[in-house]
Structure formats: C-alpha cells, structure tokens
Design an enzyme around this catalytic site. Structure first.
Site, short mmCIF file in Angstrom:
data_model
loop_
_atom_site.label_atom_id
_atom_site.label_comp_id
_atom_site.label_asym_id
_atom_site.label_seq_id
_atom_site.Cartn_x
_atom_site.Cartn_y
_atom_site.Cartn_z
N PHE A 119 59.16 32.94 75.22
CA PHE A 119 58.75 33.86 75.59
C PHE A 119 60.36 35.09 74.70
O PHE A 119 61.05 35.78 75.70
CB PHE A 119 58.13 34.84 76.86
CG PHE A 119 57.00 36.09 75.83
CD1 PHE A 119 56.10 36.37 75.46
CD2 PHE A 119 57.98 37.48 76.89
CE1 PHE A 119 55.35 37.49 75.29
CE2 PHE A 119 57.19 38.89 75.89
CZ PHE A 119 56.18 38.79 75.75
N ARG B 79 59.17 47.12 71.41
CA ARG B 79 59.57 46.95 70.24
C ARG B 79 60.04 47.47 69.59
O ARG B 79 60.47 46.63 68.35
CB ARG B 79 57.49 47.28 69.98
CG ARG B 79 56.96 46.96 70.59
CD ARG B 79 55.83 46.91 69.38
NE ARG B 79 54.19 46.74 69.86
CZ ARG B 79 53.26 45.52 70.39
NH1 ARG B 79 54.02 44.50 69.65
NH2 ARG B 79 53.00 45.46 70.32
N GLU C 134 54.09 38.33 59.13
CA GLU C 134 53.50 38.21 60.84
C GLU C 134 55.16 38.19 61.19
O GLU C 134 56.15 38.26 60.66
CB GLU C 134 53.05 37.54 61.45
CG GLU C 134 51.54 37.04 60.98
CD GLU C 134 50.67 37.41 62.50
OE1 GLU C 134 51.58 38.02 63.15
OE2 GLU C 134 50.03 37.03 63.03
N ASP C 135 55.12 38.57 62.86
CA ASP C 135 56.44 38.80 63.70
C ASP C 135 56.53 37.70 63.78
O ASP C 135 57.16 36.80 63.84
CB ASP C 135 56.36 39.90 65.08
CG ASP C 135 54.72 39.75 65.66
OD1 ASP C 135 53.87 38.75 65.56
OD2 ASP C 135 54.10 40.56 67.00
N GLY D 210 53.13 44.31 65.76
CA GLY D 210 54.48 43.21 65.99
C GLY D 210 54.73 43.38 64.74
O GLY D 210 55.89 43.58 64.49
N ASP E 144 52.79 31.72 67.16
CA ASP E 144 52.53 31.03 68.30
C ASP E 144 52.21 29.76 68.25
O ASP E 144 52.08 28.37 67.58
CB ASP E 144 52.75 32.26 69.52
CG ASP E 144 52.59 31.13 70.77
OD1 ASP E 144 53.66 31.02 70.48
OD2 ASP E 144 51.79 31.79 71.82
#
Ligand code: IMP
Ligand code: MG
Length: 180
Positions: free
Chosen positions: A157, A170, A104-105, A49, A108
């Site tokens: 999401f 992506r 990081e993308d 990601g 969560d």
C-alpha cells in the site's frame, strides 16, 4: 525530505523519491512525444489520484494536449471494494476522432481501468492508450494493458504524489509505502 510520515494511525517510509519520479516522467514524456508526433493528445485524468501526475506529465510533454478529468473509484481506505463507482462521468464529452490518453495514479486490481476502457468503446476515439504512474502486477485481476508505466511495484500500500490513505498524503512529494 522526511523519510517517515504518519497519516492517521499508520507510518509510511520513503519508497520512490521525487528525483526518481522526475527522471522517469522525462523518459516517458520523450517516448510519448515520439509516438504522438504531429498529433494532439486528449488526456483524461481519473481523479482524484491522477491530479499530480497529470499536471507533471502535461508539462513535460511537447505534444499539444487537451486536459479533461473524470472520477471513477473503487477504493475505500486501504482496500479495493471491487465495485467501481461513477462520481463524475464522461457526460457529453465528445471524443470522436481523438487520440485519448487515460492517466491513472495506480493500477491495482485493474477494475477501474477495465471499467473506463469499456466506456471508451462507445466514444469512437481514434486511439486509446493508458498511462499510469504506478502498477501493481501481482494484484491485477482484469485483463487490461497499460501502455506507459512509471514504476512496477510489489503489492504494497503506497501514498503520495496524488495517492491517499483515507484522504491524507496526496500532497507528499514522493511515493511512500506502509512501514512494516
Ligand atoms: P483498481 O481499480 O483496483 O485498479 O484500483 C485503482 C485505484 O485504487 C487507484 O486509482 C487508487 O485510487 C486506488 N489504489 C490502489 N492501490 C492503492 C494504493 O496502494 N494506495 C492508494 N490508493 C490505491
Ligand atoms: Mg484513484
């Protein structure tokens, strides 16, 4: 730019535009340049990601960077598996004395980041900070802090800008969220 995209069986709608992302990366890069003045940053992107935001961020920074990647993942489809798997580890990466910025993308549950930070404890880095394009505060289950956050988002999401839904999306040039 299309407002709705279909990936596999689901529709996604535009949520954060490329312009908004660019502006925010500019702001954060300026802050990071100030805070790391006179240093070199060892950026460690968590694949897959992080590949897009990593490429953007390093080119917005004036600070010299050394680029590295690892691959730890906890997601399958649209849900966290709550188990972090090592796909490509730190191996023999020598990080002693380095100023490390983990990229990081999205954060969560925080499980992946918690795991990464735990591994970093043994690396004798001079400093360890975290950058994430997105952050879902409502989903957080671990006590982790993120130093540089692109956008805080609700527990939706999302795909695009490196983030995928089962391997797709992506390459989208903006962030899209699941259409209700
Ligand atoms: P965590 O370990 O639960 O914090 O999950 C972090 C990883 O899960 C991220 O690096 C993503 O790969 C994936 N992930 C979490 N939320 C989303 C999402 O909304 N869309 C796509 N991938 C996500
Ligand atoms: Mg990921």
């Amino acid at each position: 730019m299309s407002k709705i995209v279909t990936l596999h069986d689901k529709d996604f709608e535009i949520y954060i535009s490329q312009d908004q992302i660019n502006t925010r990366i500019d702001e954060l890069a300026e802050q990071i340049d100030t805070e790391y003045a006179g240093k070199m940053i060892t950026m460690i992107g968590n694949l897959t990601g992080a590949f897009i935001i990593m490429a953007d961020l390093c080119r917005h920074l004036k600070t010299p960077v050394d680029i590295k990647f690892v691959k730890y993942s906890s997601y399958s489809g649209m849900e966290s598996t709550h188990v972090v798997k090592e796909r490509m580890g730190f191996g023999g990466m020598d990080l002693a004395g380095r100023d490390v910025l983990i990229v990081e993308d999205i954060i969560d549950t925080g499980l992946t980041l918690h795991y990464l930070l735990d591994l970093m404890k043994h690396k004798e880095a001079a400093s360890v900070k975290v950058f994430s394009l997105l952050n879902k505060p409502e989903a957080l289950q671990k006590d982790v802090s993120v130093d540089y956050i692109g956008f805080d988002i609700p527990n939706d999401f999302v795909v695009g800008y490196g983030l995928d839904y089962d391997g797709m999306g992506r390459d989208l040039n903006a962030i899209y969220k699941l259409k209700e």
